[in-house]
Design an enzyme around this catalytic site. Structure first.
Site, PDB file in Angstrom:
ATOM      1  N   ASN A   5       0.829  -1.211   0.000  1.00  0.00           N
ATOM      2  CA  ASN A   5       0.000   0.000   0.000  1.00  0.00           C
ATOM      3  C   ASN A   5       0.861   1.258   0.000  1.00  0.00           C
ATOM      4  O   ASN A   5       1.902   1.321   0.652  1.00  0.00           O
ATOM      5  CB  ASN A   5      -1.010  -0.001   1.162  1.00  0.00           C
ATOM      6  CG  ASN A   5      -0.384  -0.123   2.526  1.00  0.00           C
ATOM      7  OD1 ASN A   5       0.646  -0.758   2.695  1.00  0.00           O
ATOM      8  ND2 ASN A   5      -1.001   0.493   3.512  1.00  0.00           N
TER       9      ASN A   5
ATOM     10  N   GLU B  22       0.469   5.331   0.511  1.00  0.00           N
ATOM     11  CA  GLU B  22      -0.444   6.387   0.963  1.00  0.00           C
ATOM     12  C   GLU B  22       0.035   7.755   0.500  1.00  0.00           C
ATOM     13  O   GLU B  22       1.174   7.936   0.058  1.00  0.00           O
ATOM     14  CB  GLU B  22      -0.576   6.315   2.493  1.00  0.00           C
ATOM     15  CG  GLU B  22      -1.202   4.986   2.912  1.00  0.00           C
ATOM     16  CD  GLU B  22      -1.464   4.860   4.400  1.00  0.00           C
ATOM     17  OE1 GLU B  22      -1.019   5.733   5.182  1.00  0.00           O
ATOM     18  OE2 GLU B  22      -2.138   3.885   4.783  1.00  0.00           O
TER      19      GLU B  22
ATOM     20  N   GLU C  20      -3.080  -4.628  -2.980  1.00  0.00           N
ATOM     21  CA  GLU C  20      -3.588  -5.563  -3.992  1.00  0.00           C
ATOM     22  C   GLU C  20      -3.577  -4.935  -5.379  1.00  0.00           C
ATOM     23  O   GLU C  20      -3.139  -5.539  -6.359  1.00  0.00           O
ATOM     24  CB  GLU C  20      -5.032  -5.977  -3.656  1.00  0.00           C
ATOM     25  CG  GLU C  20      -5.194  -6.775  -2.387  1.00  0.00           C
ATOM     26  CD  GLU C  20      -5.443  -5.900  -1.163  1.00  0.00           C
ATOM     27  OE1 GLU C  20      -4.853  -4.791  -1.066  1.00  0.00           O
ATOM     28  OE2 GLU C  20      -6.238  -6.321  -0.303  1.00  0.00           O
TER      29      GLU C  20
HETATM   30  N1  THU Z   1      -5.221  -1.436   2.566  1.00  0.00           N
HETATM   31  C1  THU Z   1      -4.668  -2.284   1.654  1.00  0.00           C
HETATM   32  O1  THU Z   1      -3.591  -2.036   1.108  1.00  0.00           O
HETATM   33  N2  THU Z   1      -5.339  -3.435   1.375  1.00  0.00           N
HETATM   34  C2  THU Z   1      -6.487  -3.826   1.971  1.00  0.00           C
HETATM   35  O2  THU Z   1      -6.989  -4.901   1.660  1.00  0.00           O
HETATM   36  C3  THU Z   1      -7.120  -2.965   2.982  1.00  0.00           C
HETATM   37  C4  THU Z   1      -6.510  -1.633   3.198  1.00  0.00           C
HETATM   38  C5  THU Z   1      -4.474  -0.219   2.914  1.00  0.00           C
HETATM   39  C6  THU Z   1      -5.033   1.072   2.418  1.00  0.00           C
HETATM   40  C7  THU Z   1      -4.470   2.063   3.419  1.00  0.00           C
HETATM   41  O3  THU Z   1      -3.151   2.416   3.035  1.00  0.00           O
HETATM   42  C8  THU Z   1      -4.382   1.258   4.707  1.00  0.00           C
HETATM   43  O4  THU Z   1      -4.412  -0.108   4.324  1.00  0.00           O
HETATM   44  C9  THU Z   1      -5.493   1.550   5.702  1.00  0.00           C
HETATM   45  O5  THU Z   1      -6.737   1.404   5.109  1.00  0.00           O
END
Ligand code: THU
Length: 161
Positions: free
Chosen positions: A61, A63, A74
């Site tokens: 992820n 941000e 994903e």
């Molecule tokens: N996040 C993911 O990368 N995958 C998921 O399946 C759920 C949430 C990330 C998005 C954000 O950076 C952090 O987790 C909190 O929501």
């Protein structure tokens, strides 16, 4: 009125019960959490995609101060895989998450937007994607996105009768 019953079957495995290929993919997803950029949520997610030829592509992820501009692990992994290896079908996707540098006991499940993208990638290559959701208490496995996204929107829905 008629009823439309939706059933979903998923299985929970110990790591040792998984095939070597699935174990390798889960381990890659765990390692991929290292690439997470999550200064806001501190929630580190790693994803690993296996392609038909065995290639593994990872994502994490990412941000952004403008929150909606970030992206889940994903989709980062799937889009990277599709962009680099457009001719290789995606066969499996593993996900792992850390809070405070600890892997979670219960697996996390992809958000709605990621489920739609997984569905789209299944449609693109015409085959289901095995989904492995890692938690230290067990790995939840789904053979395809259907149990996670029943009644999903597919491109067939846009075709004229
Ligand atoms: N996040 C993911 O990368 N995958 C998921 O399946 C759920 C949430 C990330 C998005 C954000 O950076 C952090 O987790 C909190 O929501």
């Amino acid at each position: 009125m008629r009823e439309y019953k939706i059933e979903a079957l998923m299985r929970i495995f110990e790591m040792a019960e998984l095939s070597k290929a699935d174990q390798e993919l889960v381990e890659a997803a765990k390692r991929a959490t290292a690439g997470s950029y999550a200064p806001y949520s501190k929630f580190r997610v790693g994803a690993a995609v296996r392609l038909q030829d065995g290639t593994i592509v990872c994502g994490a992820n990412q941000e952004n101060a403008a929150f909606p501009s970030g992206l889940c692990a994903e989709r980062t992994a799937l889009f990277a895989a599709n962009a680099q290896y457009p001719d290789q079908p995606v066969v499996a996707l593993a996900i792992a998450a850390q809070k405070g540098r600890q892997y979670l006991a219960q697996p996390i499940s992809p958000c709605g937007a990621c489920r739609q993208v997984i569905s789209g990638v299944e449609d693109r290559y015409g085959q289901p994607i095995r989904i492995l959701l890692y938690g230290t208490d067990g790995v939840l496995v789904s053979d395809g996105i259907n149990p996670l996204l029943p009644l999903r929107f597919v491109d067939d829905n846009m075709r004229l009768g």
